[in-house]
Design a protein around this motif. Sequence first.
Motif, PDB file in Angstrom:
ATOM      1  N   ASN A   2     -57.628   5.420 -28.099  1.00 48.72           N
ATOM      2  CA  ASN A   2     -56.196   5.592 -28.323  1.00 48.72           C
ATOM      3  C   ASN A   2     -55.930   6.640 -29.400  1.00 48.72           C
ATOM      4  O   ASN A   2     -56.857   7.162 -30.032  1.00 48.72           O
ATOM      5  N   LYS A   3     -54.660   6.917 -29.631  1.00 51.10           N
ATOM      6  CA  LYS A   3     -54.287   7.987 -30.567  1.00 51.10           C
ATOM      7  C   LYS A   3     -54.721   7.677 -31.994  1.00 51.10           C
ATOM      8  O   LYS A   3     -55.159   8.571 -32.719  1.00 51.10           O
ATOM      9  N   LEU A   4     -54.625   6.433 -32.412  1.00 53.87           N
ATOM     10  CA  LEU A   4     -55.002   6.062 -33.782  1.00 53.87           C
ATOM     11  C   LEU A   4     -56.498   6.272 -34.013  1.00 53.87           C
ATOM     12  O   LEU A   4     -56.911   6.823 -35.036  1.00 53.87           O
ATOM     13  N   ARG A   6     -58.470   8.299 -32.355  1.00 52.42           N
ATOM     14  CA  ARG A   6     -58.714   9.734 -32.299  1.00 52.42           C
ATOM     15  C   ARG A   6     -58.304  10.410 -33.607  1.00 52.42           C
ATOM     16  O   ARG A   6     -59.024  11.237 -34.144  1.00 52.42           O
ATOM     17  N   PHE A   7     -57.131  10.026 -34.129  1.00 53.00           N
ATOM     18  CA  PHE A   7     -56.667  10.595 -35.397  1.00 53.00           C
ATOM     19  C   PHE A   7     -57.622  10.229 -36.532  1.00 53.00           C
ATOM     20  O   PHE A   7     -57.947  11.055 -37.379  1.00 53.00           O
ATOM     21  N   SER A   8     -58.088   8.977 -36.560  1.00 58.68           N
ATOM     22  CA  SER A   8     -59.031   8.543 -37.592  1.00 58.68           C
ATOM     23  C   SER A   8     -60.322   9.351 -37.528  1.00 58.68           C
ATOM     24  O   SER A   8     -60.857   9.764 -38.557  1.00 58.68           O
ATOM     25  N   LEU A   9     -60.803   9.562 -36.317  1.00 56.69           N
ATOM     26  CA  LEU A   9     -62.028  10.333 -36.142  1.00 56.69           C
ATOM     27  C   LEU A   9     -61.841  11.780 -36.607  1.00 56.69           C
ATOM     28  O   LEU A   9     -62.692  12.331 -37.317  1.00 56.69           O
ATOM     29  N   ILE A  10     -60.707  12.369 -36.252  1.00 54.33           N
ATOM     30  CA  ILE A  10     -60.426  13.745 -36.653  1.00 54.33           C
ATOM     31  C   ILE A  10     -60.232  13.846 -38.164  1.00 54.33           C
ATOM     32  O   ILE A  10     -60.644  14.814 -38.791  1.00 54.33           O
ATOM     33  N   ALA A  11     -59.644  12.832 -38.777  1.00 55.23           N
ATOM     34  CA  ALA A  11     -59.402  12.848 -40.220  1.00 55.23           C
ATOM     35  C   ALA A  11     -60.696  12.658 -41.011  1.00 55.23           C
ATOM     36  O   ALA A  11     -60.882  13.239 -42.078  1.00 55.23           O
ATOM     37  N   VAL A  12     -61.608  11.848 -40.518  1.00 58.75           N
ATOM     38  CA  VAL A  12     -62.847  11.540 -41.240  1.00 58.75           C
ATOM     39  C   VAL A  12     -63.907  12.623 -41.037  1.00 58.75           C
ATOM     40  O   VAL A  12     -64.711  12.887 -41.936  1.00 58.75           O
TER      41      VAL A  12
END
Length: 140
Positions: A2-4, A6-12
């Motif tokens: 999901n988007k959350l 994916r965003f967490s992965l991109i942020a980390v």
Amino acid sequence: MNKLERFSLIAVFPFLLLSGCAQNQTSAQRHANHFIMATANDSPGPNFRLNTADSARMTTPFFEQFWQQGKKDRDAGLAKKDIEQRITYFQSVEFTNEVRGKSRFAGSDYNQDSSISPLWRREMSNAVIEAYMDGYNGIK
């Protein structure tokens, strides 16, 4: 995914990437930092505060010379008995008395004529021995 997630992965990911590029300290820097941190609270009084960053930076060349000596002794093929004699000397009171230096306060240099604490002697000997052995064993 999901988007959350994916965003967490991109942020980390950038943080993980940058942490892999962190510069390692040399042996002399590690031992200087350890020595300063171990003796920082061994102060002469309540109105004294040690600037640990500057102190570690200024003591790094001191430990670097012992690392270089260890490297030179390894290259010269010094026997184990000679290495043990050096280490015994680094642990002696004679050595720690010779190490006394100068303190800098408010832009002026002062000789350290006061007595040396047992903590300072022990930590100085240990840091010098470890820096010397790092040089002898080829640990940067």
